[in-house]
Design an enzyme around this catalytic site. Structure first.
Site, PDB file in Angstrom:
ATOM      1  N   HIS A  48       0.475   0.503   9.603  1.00  0.00           N
ATOM      2  CA  HIS A  48      -0.629   0.996   9.204  1.00  0.00           C
ATOM      3  C   HIS A  48      -1.168   2.297  10.032  1.00  0.00           C
ATOM      4  O   HIS A  48      -3.098   2.445   9.854  1.00  0.00           O
ATOM      5  CB  HIS A  48      -1.761  -0.351   8.482  1.00  0.00           C
ATOM      6  CG  HIS A  48      -0.823  -0.502   7.625  1.00  0.00           C
ATOM      7  ND1 HIS A  48       0.220  -2.087   7.344  1.00  0.00           N
ATOM      8  CD2 HIS A  48      -0.995  -0.645   5.706  1.00  0.00           C
ATOM      9  CE1 HIS A  48       0.934  -2.395   6.628  1.00  0.00           C
ATOM     10  NE2 HIS A  48       0.265  -2.039   5.416  1.00  0.00           N
ATOM     11  N   GLY A  84     -15.569  -9.961   9.021  1.00  0.00           N
ATOM     12  CA  GLY A  84     -15.636 -10.846   7.885  1.00  0.00           C
ATOM     13  C   GLY A  84     -16.868 -12.384   8.249  1.00  0.00           C
ATOM     14  O   GLY A  84     -17.062 -12.624   7.237  1.00  0.00           O
ATOM     15  N   THR A 104     -11.991 -15.335  12.340  1.00  0.00           N
ATOM     16  CA  THR A 104     -11.904 -14.627  11.078  1.00  0.00           C
ATOM     17  C   THR A 104     -12.899 -15.356  10.228  1.00  0.00           C
ATOM     18  O   THR A 104     -13.574 -16.120  11.242  1.00  0.00           O
ATOM     19  CB  THR A 104     -10.051 -15.307  10.408  1.00  0.00           C
ATOM     20  OG1 THR A 104     -10.135 -16.494  10.133  1.00  0.00           O
ATOM     21  CG2 THR A 104      -9.204 -14.926  11.052  1.00  0.00           C
ATOM     22  N   HIS A 139       4.158   4.830   2.465  1.00  0.00           N
ATOM     23  CA  HIS A 139       5.183   4.722   3.457  1.00  0.00           C
ATOM     24  C   HIS A 139       6.479   5.050   2.598  1.00  0.00           C
ATOM     25  O   HIS A 139       7.520   4.508   2.425  1.00  0.00           O
ATOM     26  CB  HIS A 139       5.347   2.816   3.423  1.00  0.00           C
ATOM     27  CG  HIS A 139       3.995   1.861   4.363  1.00  0.00           C
ATOM     28  ND1 HIS A 139       3.434   2.151   4.769  1.00  0.00           N
ATOM     29  CD2 HIS A 139       3.111   1.037   3.289  1.00  0.00           C
ATOM     30  CE1 HIS A 139       2.419   1.856   5.836  1.00  0.00           C
ATOM     31  NE2 HIS A 139       1.979   0.650   4.128  1.00  0.00           N
ATOM     32  N   GLY A 160       0.767  -1.422  -0.049  1.00  0.00           N
ATOM     33  CA  GLY A 160      -0.108  -0.094  -0.047  1.00  0.00           C
ATOM     34  C   GLY A 160       0.788   0.877  -0.121  1.00  0.00           C
ATOM     35  O   GLY A 160       1.770   1.597   0.984  1.00  0.00           O
ATOM     36  N   ASP A 169      -0.895  -8.094   1.367  1.00  0.00           N
ATOM     37  CA  ASP A 169       0.523  -8.541   0.705  1.00  0.00           C
ATOM     38  C   ASP A 169       0.627  -9.605   0.545  1.00  0.00           C
ATOM     39  O   ASP A 169       0.690 -10.861  -0.677  1.00  0.00           O
ATOM     40  CB  ASP A 169       1.269  -8.033   1.008  1.00  0.00           C
ATOM     41  CG  ASP A 169       1.502  -6.202   1.122  1.00  0.00           C
ATOM     42  OD1 ASP A 169      -0.107  -5.572   0.511  1.00  0.00           O
ATOM     43  OD2 ASP A 169       1.761  -5.205   2.016  1.00  0.00           O
TER      44      ASP A 169
END
Length: 592
Positions: free
Chosen positions: A229, A577, A514, A63, A60, A119
């Site tokens: 982040h 999720g 999750t 950075h 992302g 990622d």
């Protein structure tokens, strides 16, 4: 004082404007044509022709100067950028790989990625696609994770990738420039990860353009062990001085009870990075550097032979710092000192010689050449089901619950779980309603699963997009093995294939809080009851099991994803999720 005003043209175009400016002031770099946000070496064609290994890193935006600042001779061959704090999509990653590797490449290509779920999933998906397309080309990846914030040795999402990734990239890039093999480079990179640590500390959260601060600190407070982040850290303390702040960081890193900490004997040689996380002044950074070297040399009797102090990888404008330590040896010294033209690598004070900047040449920029799998033509598996209407109503259920899912996600994530699912749902509805264009293949289960995978990959974005793409792709492969009429056992196998693929690439298991939890509950119940129940009755029990599994996540300890970095005291609601899975499974059942 305004905290969310930036010198930008717009929030939507800021990443593209940044990259255009990046290559305009660095003649050794080129911007890949198209919407991919890929920066490549200007001489990449020659690198490929020489049979050298090419290197890709990315993630992302937000950075900077990572990762485009490290593209150049002796470092990265290319970088790929996603939106702010969001992993780049597989389409862009694949385009980057195509730009630095061909089906005839002799050296192969190495993907270097930081250990964040989005990622790992998106780069992994692209890598698997490339392996399918180019079976004779050597391709590999190294997942970089070196933070020592967590002192626990329980299984979790793993150590996050922080500023230590820059040292890994530098060593790998120098080895590739020297002509070392992919296997040699990969082995050395993984060895480096065994002897490197990073710890971060901040006086403020970062301010995301168009969004605002991700967390706030009271005056006189500092946060220890935060991520790149804007994630909150592991401990909040009172701030008194730069010296005390450095002591807190390094005491944590050297704590013998920290299983992820740094182990060093008196007299050992180390490299040190003092990294500005975005908002510190040079005065502050140099003060921290002074205190860091003093601590290492006087308190720990270490030989700090290489110090890199500056801005290497940031979290936008966060007023924070990270410290990275690496055990050195002759191999690491050689490659850290090797020349590079990458604009953001600091010039070492050691006498490493001089090099001429490589003369820029034109680059044959390639685009994503992956070909789509031909569509199948077998008949519908369950002809009495109105799939068009079923899909539409399932998507409408996700759109209806967008705000609810976002609220669940504000504590454990980025607050966008509902919006991400809604983007996918809206794309499905648009394709259902647009027959003149590429409408969904509702007459064939395999093709429909492939279409849904494509929508998840290209329209949803982020971690969820990659996860659902992997899920539907694996399910499609399983459905392809079925006869024209998919049985209950066939549906159960497809669900199991999707679940197994998600677990393999995300690292999440049942009980980790999750979306794997409701999927696993549904799969187990579905398989157990199919022998004694009809298909619909068995599926109803599976949906109820999924709903119970989603609800149970509120009392689980997060062991995967970004929630694993959040204090368990804050996780008192179900995982968003997981709830999303329960919602679309329930919608399918209600509309059968």
């Amino acid at each position: 004082m305004a905290t969310n005003i930036y010198f930008l043209n717009s929030f939507d175009t800021c990443v593209d404007d940044h990259l255009a400016g990046q290559v305009s002031v660095h003649p050794g770099q080129r911007l890949l044509e198209g919407p991919h946000r890929v920066v490549v070496r200007a001489d990449v064609k020659k690198v490929i022709e020489q049979g050298k290994v090419t290197l890709l890193c990315g993630g992302g935006s937000g950075h900077e100067p990572a990762f485009a600042g490290y593209v150049g001779e002796g470092l990265l061959s290319a970088s790929v950028s996603g939106p702010v704090f969001t992993s780049p999509p597989p389409m862009s990653i694949s385009a980057a790989i195509n730009a630095i590797c061909t089906p005839e490449s002799k050296g192969g290509c190495l993907l270097l990625l930081l250990n964040y779920t989005g990622d790992r999933l998106n780069f992994g998906l692209s890598l698997e696609n490339c392996r399918s397309q180019w079976p004779k080309v050597s391709l590999d990846s190294v997942i970089i994770g070196e933070d020592c914030a967590s002192t626990s040795n329980t299984r979790s999402a793993g150590r996050r990738g922080l500023c230590g990734s820059i040292l890994v990239m530098k060593i790998a890039g120098a080895m590739a420039e020297e002509g070392r093999s992919l296997a040699e480079i990969t082995t050395v990179c993984r060895d480096v990860l065994k002897c490197i640590c990073t710890i971060g500390l901040s006086l403020s959260g970062c301010t995301v353009p168009g969004v605002g601060p991700l967390f706030s600190l009271e005056a006189g407070e500092m946060e220890l062990g935060l991520g790149l982040h804007g994630e909150a850290g592991v401990k909040r303390l009172k701030f008194s001085s730069a010296k005390d702040a450095v002591t807190v960081m390094l005491d944590h890193m050297f704590n013998p009870d920290n299983c992820n900490g740094f182990r060093a004997r008196s007299g050992e040689e180390v490299a040190c990075i003092i990294n500005n996380l975005g908002g510190l002044t040079t005065i502050e950074l140099n003060t921290i550097a002074k205190e860091t070297i003093k601590y290492l040399e006087y308190n720990k009797s270490l030989c700090v032979s290489r110090v890199y102090c500056g801005t290497f990888i940031t979290s936008l404008n966060m007023r924070g710092v990270s410290i990275t330590l690496l055990h050195l040896n002759k191999t690491y010294n050689k490659y850290l000192d090797a020349p590079t033209t990458a604009p953001s690598w600091p010039r070492s004070y050691l006498p490493v010689g001089t090099t001429d900047r490589h003369t820029p040449t034109t680059v044959n920029v390639q685009t994503n050449t992956f070909t789509e799998k031909p569509k199948m033509t077998n008949t519908s598996a369950v002809k009495h089901v109105a799939r068009h209407e079923l899909l539409k109503r399932v998507c409408e259920s996700l759109l209806k619950n967008e705000e609810y899912l976002n609220q669940l996600d504000t504590v454990c994530g980025d607050g966008d779980c509902g919006s991400t699912l809604a983007r996918g749902a809206q794309a499905v509805i648009e394709r259902l309603n647009t027959v003149q264009q590429c409408h969904l293949a509702v007459d064939n289960w395999t093709n429909l699963a492939e279409d849904l995978a494509e929508i998840a990959k290209n329209c949803m974005g982020g971690t969820s997009g990659a996860i659902y793409c992997l899920f539907f792709t694996a399910a499609a492969r399983e459905l392809e093995q079925q006869s024209s009429d998919v049985t209950g056992a066939g549906w159960c196998k497809a669900l199991g294939a999707g679940l197994e693929t998600i677990q393999r690439y995300s690292g999440a298991n049942p009980g980790d809080r999750t979306m794997v939890d409701p999927l696993h509950s549904a799969y187990e119940m579905f398989g157990k009851t199919l022998k004694e129940k009809d298909l619909v009755s068995s599926f109803r029990l599976a949906v109820e099991a999924a709903e119970s599994g989603a609800e149970a996540t509120k009392s689980m300890s997060a062991q995967a994803g970004r929630a694993s970095y959040v204090s368990s005291e804050l996780l008192d609601r179900p995982d968003p999720g997981a709830v999303g899975v329960a919602l679309w499974l329930r919608a399918i059942l209600d509309n059968l």
